[in-house]
Design an enzyme around this catalytic site. Structure first.
Site, PDB file in Angstrom:
ATOM      1  N   TRP A   8       0.625  -1.102  -0.058  1.00 45.81           N
ATOM      2  CA  TRP A   8      -0.372   0.203  -0.078  1.00 45.81           C
ATOM      3  C   TRP A   8       0.725   1.548   0.133  1.00 45.81           C
ATOM      4  CZ3 TRP A   8      -3.908   1.793  -2.504  1.00 45.81           C
ATOM      5  CH2 TRP A   8      -4.529   2.698  -1.401  1.00 45.81           C
ATOM      6  N   LYS A  44      -4.814   0.019   8.526  1.00 50.29           N
ATOM      7  CA  LYS A  44      -6.097  -0.163   8.987  1.00 50.29           C
ATOM      8  C   LYS A  44      -5.961  -0.940   9.681  1.00 50.29           C
ATOM      9  CE  LYS A  44      -7.826   0.992   4.351  1.00 50.29           C
ATOM     10  NZ  LYS A  44      -8.806   0.134   2.703  1.00 50.29           N
ATOM     11  N   GLY A  77     -10.477   3.903   2.314  1.00 47.38           N
ATOM     12  CA  GLY A  77     -11.959   3.843   1.342  1.00 47.38           C
ATOM     13  C   GLY A  77     -11.461   2.490   0.707  1.00 47.38           C
ATOM     14  N   ALA A 121      -4.047  -1.919  -3.456  1.00 44.48           N
ATOM     15  CA  ALA A 121      -2.846  -1.419  -3.767  1.00 44.48           C
ATOM     16  C   ALA A 121      -2.279  -1.867  -5.451  1.00 44.48           C
ATOM     17  CB  ALA A 121      -1.631  -2.693  -2.936  1.00 44.48           C
ATOM     18  N   LYS A 160     -13.719  -3.036   8.994  1.00 44.65           N
ATOM     19  CA  LYS A 160     -14.473  -4.015   7.592  1.00 44.65           C
ATOM     20  C   LYS A 160     -13.158  -5.475   6.995  1.00 44.65           C
ATOM     21  CE  LYS A 160     -10.873  -2.496   5.102  1.00 44.65           C
ATOM     22  NZ  LYS A 160      -9.684  -3.519   4.415  1.00 44.65           N
ATOM     23  N   THR A 189     -13.093  -5.321   0.395  1.00 42.19           N
ATOM     24  CA  THR A 189     -12.192  -6.312   1.031  1.00 42.19           C
ATOM     25  C   THR A 189     -13.392  -7.965   1.058  1.00 42.19           C
ATOM     26  OG1 THR A 189     -11.779  -4.988   2.188  1.00 42.19           O
ATOM     27  CG2 THR A 189     -11.436  -6.755   2.794  1.00 42.19           C
ATOM     28  N   SER A 223      -7.888  -9.653  -1.475  1.00 42.55           N
ATOM     29  CA  SER A 223      -8.322  -9.087  -0.395  1.00 42.55           C
ATOM     30  C   SER A 223      -6.910  -9.721   0.339  1.00 42.55           C
ATOM     31  CB  SER A 223      -9.167  -9.224  -0.164  1.00 42.55           C
ATOM     32  OG  SER A 223      -9.159  -9.011   2.186  1.00 42.55           O
ATOM     33  N   ARG A 224      -6.361  -9.478   1.647  1.00 41.57           N
ATOM     34  CA  ARG A 224      -5.605 -10.332   1.915  1.00 41.57           C
ATOM     35  C   ARG A 224      -5.375 -11.404   3.188  1.00 41.57           C
ATOM     36  NH1 ARG A 224      -0.745  -6.200   4.119  1.00 41.57           N
ATOM     37  NH2 ARG A 224      -1.176  -5.681   2.093  1.00 41.57           N
ATOM     38  N   VAL A 271       1.141  -9.222   6.586  1.00 41.73           N
ATOM     39  CA  VAL A 271       0.428  -8.473   7.648  1.00 41.73           C
ATOM     40  C   VAL A 271      -1.031  -8.780   7.304  1.00 41.73           C
ATOM     41  CG1 VAL A 271      -0.218  -7.030   9.608  1.00 41.73           C
ATOM     42  CG2 VAL A 271       2.566  -7.415   8.967  1.00 41.73           C
ATOM     43  N   GLU A 282      -4.366  -8.518   9.227  1.00 44.11           N
ATOM     44  CA  GLU A 282      -4.072  -7.196  10.504  1.00 44.11           C
ATOM     45  C   GLU A 282      -6.126  -7.057  10.530  1.00 44.11           C
ATOM     46  OE1 GLU A 282      -3.147  -3.995  11.548  1.00 44.11           O
ATOM     47  OE2 GLU A 282      -1.958  -3.413   9.410  1.00 44.11           O
TER      48      GLU A 282
END
Length: 326
Positions: A11, A103, A131, A135, A186, A243, A249-250, A274, A276
């Site tokens: 990102w 985030k 938002g 990336a 989220k 997401t 989306s990881r 990572v 989150e």
């Protein structure tokens, strides 16, 4: 402008690419010498293999070098490293706006990242950029719409001016807490969406998760100081949709692997970045208990991660709760 980006993950580099394309000079800070070498010598980011970095992007491992001429600072480290990293560079901040682009929460204190930075530097001019934004797509110049939040009108207007172009539209908000919480919470629902996919559930389930998940996010977010309307905007509903439904989306990928029976350790290793949502689930669970907020999805996924509840049984547990009206 001279812009500092603290963090050399996907990102941070994607934002650097976007801003460099608009003619700004970008200095990225990385903790890793090898990442610095890859960016400076090979002109690439290992997390974004499909892009070549512009010449006006440079990477350093020295905070003073990155920040000495900067007019604005984008903070883009994983949430759990925010306090430690900020402590190392806060002496160079001065009056420069610090824009939180990460985030998440600080797990140990249950604090949002603006609270962490404010605690370390009460005079900091803080903004948040959030938002629906992968990336991978931003780095390729795909159309993206974000929200820039700050209590400081000059900061949010400056962000709008710096980032906006044909490929990126920026809305402004003064609801820092709401924008930040929407982006952090989220991730949990995206993780749940991945679990649902992993155990073979379909579009009906995803729609229900997004809808009821947004209700939980807004319920807790308002209790923590956000405006309800914010959670139905870009940093809430918008980020939640992208997401939950995207293969980029990881957090969704992590949930998918858990749904397929992988352990938490195996999942973290396979994702390779990572995640989150793992820490966020624990924080949200603690916050909903602390504030006595009903969050059945959060409470159930917490049991999946930390109490070894089988994902299939988790679905049954959610579906057989007491009857409710919407």
């Amino acid at each position: 402008m001279n812009i500092a980006v603290i963090g050399s993950g996907s990102w941070g580099v994607a934002l650097a690419i976007h801003l460099a394309k608009l003619g700004n000079n970008i200095k990225i800070w990385s903790f890793d010498e090898e990442e610095k070498r890859i960016i400076n010598e090979e002109r690439r980011c290992k997390f974004l293999p499909n892009v070549v970095l512009q010449d006006n992007i440079k990477c350093y491992t020295n905070f003073e070098e990155v920040l000495k001429d900067a007019e604005i600072i984008l903070h883009v480290t994983p949430s759990k490293f925010t306090r430690n990293v900020f402590k190392q560079y806060k002496e160079y901040v001065g009056n420069k706006p610090v824009i939180i682009c990460s985030k998440g929460f600080e797990k140990e204190s249950l604090k949002t990242l603006d609270e962490v930075i404010r605690e370390e530097m009460p005079s900091a001019r803080i903004g948040v950029l959030s938002g629906p934004s992968h990336a991978e797509e931003v780095s390729l110049g795909m159309t993206t719409v974000l929200v820039a939040a700050s209590k400081d009108e000059e900061v949010r207007n400056k962000l709008q001016e710096i980032f906006m172009c044909n490929e990126m539209r920026i809305y402004t908000s003064d609801d820092v807490k709401g924008v930040e919480l929407g982006g952090a919470l989220k991730n949990i629902i995206a993780f749940c969406s991945g679990v649902a996919s992993g155990i073979g559930l379909g579009d009906n389930t995803f729609a229900a998760l997004i809808t009821r998940g947004l209700s939980e996010i807004a319920r807790l977010g308002v209790e923590l100081g956000g405006n309800k309307e914010t959670f139905y905007g870009l940093s809430g509903l918008g980020d939640l949709v992208v997401t939950c439904l995207s293969e980029h989306s990881r957090n969704r990928k992590a949930g998918f692997l858990i749904g397929k029976g992988k352990s938490l350790e195996e999942t973290q290793k396979e994702v390779g970045m990572v995640i989150e949502s793992i820490d966020n689930i624990e924080v949200a669970y603690e916050l909903c208990k602390l504030h006595k907020i009903e969050m059945p999805i959060v409470e159930t996924v917490y049991k999946v991660i930390y109490e070894n509840l089988n994902p299939q049984d988790a679905v049954i547990e959610l579906m057989t709760r007491d009857k409710k009206s919407e």
